[in-house]
Design an enzyme around this catalytic site. Structure first.
Site, PDB file in Angstrom:
ATOM      1  N   GLU A  20       0.837  -1.210   0.000  1.00  0.00           N
ATOM      2  CA  GLU A  20       0.000   0.000   0.000  1.00  0.00           C
ATOM      3  C   GLU A  20       0.867   1.255   0.000  1.00  0.00           C
ATOM      4  OE1 GLU A  20      -3.523  -0.053   2.484  1.00  0.00           O
ATOM      5  OE2 GLU A  20      -3.121   2.004   3.118  1.00  0.00           O
ATOM      6  N   THR A  51      -3.819   4.824  -1.730  1.00  0.00           N
ATOM      7  CA  THR A  51      -4.889   5.312  -0.842  1.00  0.00           C
ATOM      8  C   THR A  51      -5.591   6.521  -1.457  1.00  0.00           C
ATOM      9  OG1 THR A  51      -3.477   6.817   0.401  1.00  0.00           O
ATOM     10  CG2 THR A  51      -3.644   4.554   1.221  1.00  0.00           C
ATOM     11  N   TYR A  52      -6.746   6.812  -0.898  1.00  0.00           N
ATOM     12  CA  TYR A  52      -7.612   7.904  -1.342  1.00  0.00           C
ATOM     13  C   TYR A  52      -7.749   8.822  -0.139  1.00  0.00           C
ATOM     14  CZ  TYR A  52     -11.577   9.766  -4.034  1.00  0.00           C
ATOM     15  OH  TYR A  52     -12.427  10.549  -4.758  1.00  0.00           O
ATOM     16  N   ALA A  54      -8.290  11.592   2.888  1.00  0.00           N
ATOM     17  CA  ALA A  54      -9.460  11.832   3.743  1.00  0.00           C
ATOM     18  C   ALA A  54     -10.474  12.714   3.011  1.00  0.00           C
ATOM     19  CB  ALA A  54      -9.016  12.489   5.045  1.00  0.00           C
ATOM     20  N   HIS A  80      -7.905   2.613  -3.929  1.00  0.00           N
ATOM     21  CA  HIS A  80      -8.814   2.806  -2.802  1.00  0.00           C
ATOM     22  C   HIS A  80      -9.824   3.892  -3.203  1.00  0.00           C
ATOM     23  CE1 HIS A  80      -5.679   1.459   0.441  1.00  0.00           C
ATOM     24  NE2 HIS A  80      -5.418   0.907  -0.725  1.00  0.00           N
ATOM     25  N   ARG A 110     -15.822   3.433   3.268  1.00  0.00           N
ATOM     26  CA  ARG A 110     -16.634   4.604   3.595  1.00  0.00           C
ATOM     27  C   ARG A 110     -15.729   5.817   3.757  1.00  0.00           C
ATOM     28  NH1 ARG A 110     -18.592   5.391   9.512  1.00  0.00           N
ATOM     29  NH2 ARG A 110     -16.517   6.311   9.504  1.00  0.00           N
ATOM     30  N   GLY A 111     -14.621   5.626   4.484  1.00  0.00           N
ATOM     31  CA  GLY A 111     -13.694   6.722   4.749  1.00  0.00           C
ATOM     32  C   GLY A 111     -13.976   7.371   6.087  1.00  0.00           C
ATOM     33  N   ASP A 112     -12.984   8.095   6.578  1.00  0.00           N
ATOM     34  CA  ASP A 112     -13.113   8.784   7.871  1.00  0.00           C
ATOM     35  C   ASP A 112     -13.711  10.172   7.677  1.00  0.00           C
ATOM     36  OD1 ASP A 112     -12.216   7.022   9.871  1.00  0.00           O
ATOM     37  OD2 ASP A 112     -10.157   7.267   9.153  1.00  0.00           O
ATOM     38  N   GLN A 181      -6.990  -3.868   8.925  1.00  0.00           N
ATOM     39  CA  GLN A 181      -6.289  -2.778   9.610  1.00  0.00           C
ATOM     40  C   GLN A 181      -5.026  -3.360  10.241  1.00  0.00           C
ATOM     41  OE1 GLN A 181      -5.313   0.202   9.832  1.00  0.00           O
ATOM     42  NE2 GLN A 181      -7.408   0.998   9.978  1.00  0.00           N
TER      43      GLN A 181
HETATM   44  C1  FAD Z   1      -6.722  -1.752   4.309  1.00  0.00           C
HETATM   45  C2  FAD Z   1      -7.305  -0.390   4.631  1.00  0.00           C
HETATM   46  C3  FAD Z   1      -7.111   0.658   3.741  1.00  0.00           C
HETATM   47  C4  FAD Z   1      -7.649   1.929   4.004  1.00  0.00           C
HETATM   48  N1  FAD Z   1      -7.476   2.933   3.084  1.00  0.00           N
HETATM   49  C5  FAD Z   1      -8.040   4.142   3.277  1.00  0.00           C
HETATM   50  C6  FAD Z   1      -7.966   5.169   2.279  1.00  0.00           C
HETATM   51  O1  FAD Z   1      -7.382   4.978   1.208  1.00  0.00           O
HETATM   52  N2  FAD Z   1      -8.573   6.366   2.517  1.00  0.00           N
HETATM   53  C7  FAD Z   1      -9.251   6.598   3.685  1.00  0.00           C
HETATM   54  O2  FAD Z   1      -9.798   7.706   3.840  1.00  0.00           O
HETATM   55  N3  FAD Z   1      -9.338   5.653   4.650  1.00  0.00           N
HETATM   56  C8  FAD Z   1      -8.763   4.430   4.477  1.00  0.00           C
HETATM   57  N4  FAD Z   1      -8.890   3.448   5.432  1.00  0.00           N
HETATM   58  C9  FAD Z   1      -9.530   3.763   6.730  1.00  0.00           C
HETATM   59  C10 FAD Z   1     -11.062   3.834   6.652  1.00  0.00           C
HETATM   60  O3  FAD Z   1     -11.420   5.046   6.069  1.00  0.00           O
HETATM   61  C11 FAD Z   1     -11.602   3.759   8.082  1.00  0.00           C
HETATM   62  O4  FAD Z   1     -11.629   2.430   8.510  1.00  0.00           O
HETATM   63  C12 FAD Z   1     -12.960   4.454   8.275  1.00  0.00           C
HETATM   64  O5  FAD Z   1     -13.108   4.736   9.660  1.00  0.00           O
HETATM   65  C13 FAD Z   1     -14.176   3.665   7.849  1.00  0.00           C
HETATM   66  O6  FAD Z   1     -14.162   3.269   6.516  1.00  0.00           O
HETATM   67  P1  FAD Z   1     -14.415   1.708   6.190  1.00  0.00           P
HETATM   68  O7  FAD Z   1     -14.762   1.532   4.779  1.00  0.00           O
HETATM   69  O8  FAD Z   1     -13.288   0.931   6.748  1.00  0.00           O
HETATM   70  O9  FAD Z   1     -15.725   1.518   7.061  1.00  0.00           O
HETATM   71  P2  FAD Z   1     -16.903   0.491   7.110  1.00  0.00           P
HETATM   72  O10 FAD Z   1     -16.411  -0.890   7.123  1.00  0.00           O
HETATM   73  O11 FAD Z   1     -17.927   0.860   6.139  1.00  0.00           O
HETATM   74  O12 FAD Z   1     -17.426   0.875   8.568  1.00  0.00           O
HETATM   75  C14 FAD Z   1     -16.578   0.700   9.688  1.00  0.00           C
HETATM   76  C15 FAD Z   1     -17.357   0.022  10.797  1.00  0.00           C
HETATM   77  O13 FAD Z   1     -18.353   0.943  11.263  1.00  0.00           O
HETATM   78  C16 FAD Z   1     -19.570   0.249  11.461  1.00  0.00           C
HETATM   79  N5  FAD Z   1     -20.546   0.761  10.476  1.00  0.00           N
HETATM   80  C17 FAD Z   1     -20.318   1.647   9.480  1.00  0.00           C
HETATM   81  N6  FAD Z   1     -21.446   1.918   8.820  1.00  0.00           N
HETATM   82  C18 FAD Z   1     -22.412   1.167   9.389  1.00  0.00           C
HETATM   83  C19 FAD Z   1     -23.803   1.003   9.141  1.00  0.00           C
HETATM   84  N7  FAD Z   1     -24.441   1.690   8.193  1.00  0.00           N
HETATM   85  N8  FAD Z   1     -24.472   0.136   9.932  1.00  0.00           N
HETATM   86  C20 FAD Z   1     -23.859  -0.542  10.923  1.00  0.00           C
HETATM   87  N9  FAD Z   1     -22.541  -0.421  11.200  1.00  0.00           N
HETATM   88  C21 FAD Z   1     -21.846   0.421  10.439  1.00  0.00           C
HETATM   89  C22 FAD Z   1     -19.265  -1.231  11.259  1.00  0.00           C
HETATM   90  O14 FAD Z   1     -18.934  -1.779  12.496  1.00  0.00           O
HETATM   91  C23 FAD Z   1     -18.082  -1.227  10.329  1.00  0.00           C
HETATM   92  O15 FAD Z   1     -17.249  -2.355  10.441  1.00  0.00           O
HETATM   93  C24 FAD Z   1      -8.358   2.164   5.210  1.00  0.00           C
HETATM   94  C25 FAD Z   1      -8.535   1.108   6.130  1.00  0.00           C
HETATM   95  C26 FAD Z   1      -8.032  -0.156   5.844  1.00  0.00           C
HETATM   96  C27 FAD Z   1      -8.230  -1.268   6.831  1.00  0.00           C
END
Ligand code: FAD
Length: 295
Positions: A20, A51-52, A54, A80, A110-112, A181
């Site tokens: 990554e 990565t993409y 924030a 991403h 989804r993203g932070d 993660q």
């Molecule tokens: C391998 C990897 C690469 C990453 N790359 C990036 C990147 O390029 N850019 C970036 O900005 N961030 C990145 N992230 C971080 C990511 O943005 C964070 O984890 C963020 O907090 C949530 O996005 P997600 O897609 O992981 O969340 P999700 O998996 O969609 O949600 C995280 C958790 O929140 C809960 N949740 C969320 N929505 C709901 C719902 N509607 N109903 C019920 N529960 C829900 C669930 O428990 C879920 O597991 C990365 C993370 C990992 C592990």
């Protein structure tokens, strides 16, 4: 370059390595990044991922860098993508651009929320969740989709069960692999894997490995993503407060030990958070004897 779609990787045999990277802020940084890629290409990774930033902040850079990785550096590429801070039209345009550039692998997130804002607020015209993004990408069979997984439970999840239930929804929406993660104790990963399998999720689960580069940086990352620094690791790190070279040497040793344990437990791949630096990932992969990559 052989096509390595995410949905054809992790089939057994030699573990698939992925690396990554993130978009550098300056043109010099971009050139440095591509030197890193040239060096790490020798390990024959299954793909590099980009990565993409924030809230979509690196959109153009991410797409352009993925294009250069795939079409100039000639390496398999996973882009991403997030939904936060973007309309559906913007997200659809990202997917269309990737397809035009021949890129089919996507890590759908989804993203932070933006810094300083603790809660995720969907864009009024945007996709609300990662599940919606996965569905959107998978409407076109061109795309193969990976998703995130959380060995120590995502900070926003109610509990482990809710986190795993949501992961199951992401797979049901069409994702084919889970990239996790970072974590510093394999017990977290193995416990997570056990919950994943007991929930009936059969997709490959690939551990995310961060070879530590400096003490301040690892503390910052761990705090941001909620990863535990185990007491034994914290004690060791205390020796390298002002010594990045020493921290990196320890990081290589720790990551090698982690990977050895994970490979012995049968993981189908390793996803390295390289932070745009080649040396530590190269050293770990060489220590593991995996530097020949795929034939
Ligand atoms: C391998 C990897 C690469 C990453 N790359 C990036 C990147 O390029 N850019 C970036 O900005 N961030 C990145 N992230 C971080 C990511 O943005 C964070 O984890 C963020 O907090 C949530 O996005 P997600 O897609 O992981 O969340 P999700 O998996 O969609 O949600 C995280 C958790 O929140 C809960 N949740 C969320 N929505 C709901 C719902 N509607 N109903 C019920 N529960 C829900 C669930 O428990 C879920 O597991 C990365 C993370 C990992 C592990």
């Amino acid at each position: 370059m052989a096509a390595m779609r995410l949905d054809r990787l992790y089939q057994g045999g030699a573990p698939d390595i992925s690396i990554e990277l993130f978009p550098p802020k300056t043109p010099e940084g971009v050139e440095g990044l591509f030197q890193t890629v040239e060096q790490l290409k020798r390990l024959k990774p299954a793909f590099f991922s980009m990565t993409y930033g924030a809230a979509g902040s690196t959109r153009d850079a991410t797409l352009a860098l993925c294009d250069r990785l795939k079409n100039q550096a000639g390496v398999e590429t996973t882009c991403h993508l997030t939904v936060v801070g973007q309309s559906k039209a913007e997200v659809r345009e990202n997917l269309a651009q990737l397809k035009r550039r021949g890129i089919y692998n996507v890590l759908a997130l989804r993203g932070d929320p933006p810094a300083g804002d603790p809660t995720f607020k969907p864009h009024p015209d945007g996709f609300q969740t990662s599940v919606e993004l996965i569905r959107e990408a998978r409407r076109d069979p061109w795309f193969a989709v990976a998703v995130s997984g959380f060995p120590e439970v995502h900070q926003e999840a109610r509990d482990r069960a809710a986190d795993i239930a949501y992961l199951k929804d992401k797979i049901a929406a069409g994702a084919c692999v889970i990239l996790t993660q970072l974590f510093f104790d394999n017990a977290y990963f193995l416990e997570f894997l056990d919950h994943v399998r007991r929930a009936g999720i059969t997709a490959p689960v690939v551990p995310g490995i961060l070879p530590i580069l400096s003490v301040t940086q690892v503390r910052r990352f761990a705090a941001l993503c909620g990863a535990t620094i185990p007491p034994a690791v914290a004690r060791e790190l205390a020796n390298y407060e002002q010594d990045d070279a020493g921290a990196a040497r320890y990081g290589i040793e720790l990551a090698t030990r982690q990977c050895e344990g994970l490979l012995a437990a049968g993981v189908p791949g390793l996803h390295f958070y390289a932070l745009n630096r080649p040396r530590s990932v190269e050293a770990v992969v060489q220590n593991l004897g995996l530097d020949k990559g795929r034939p």
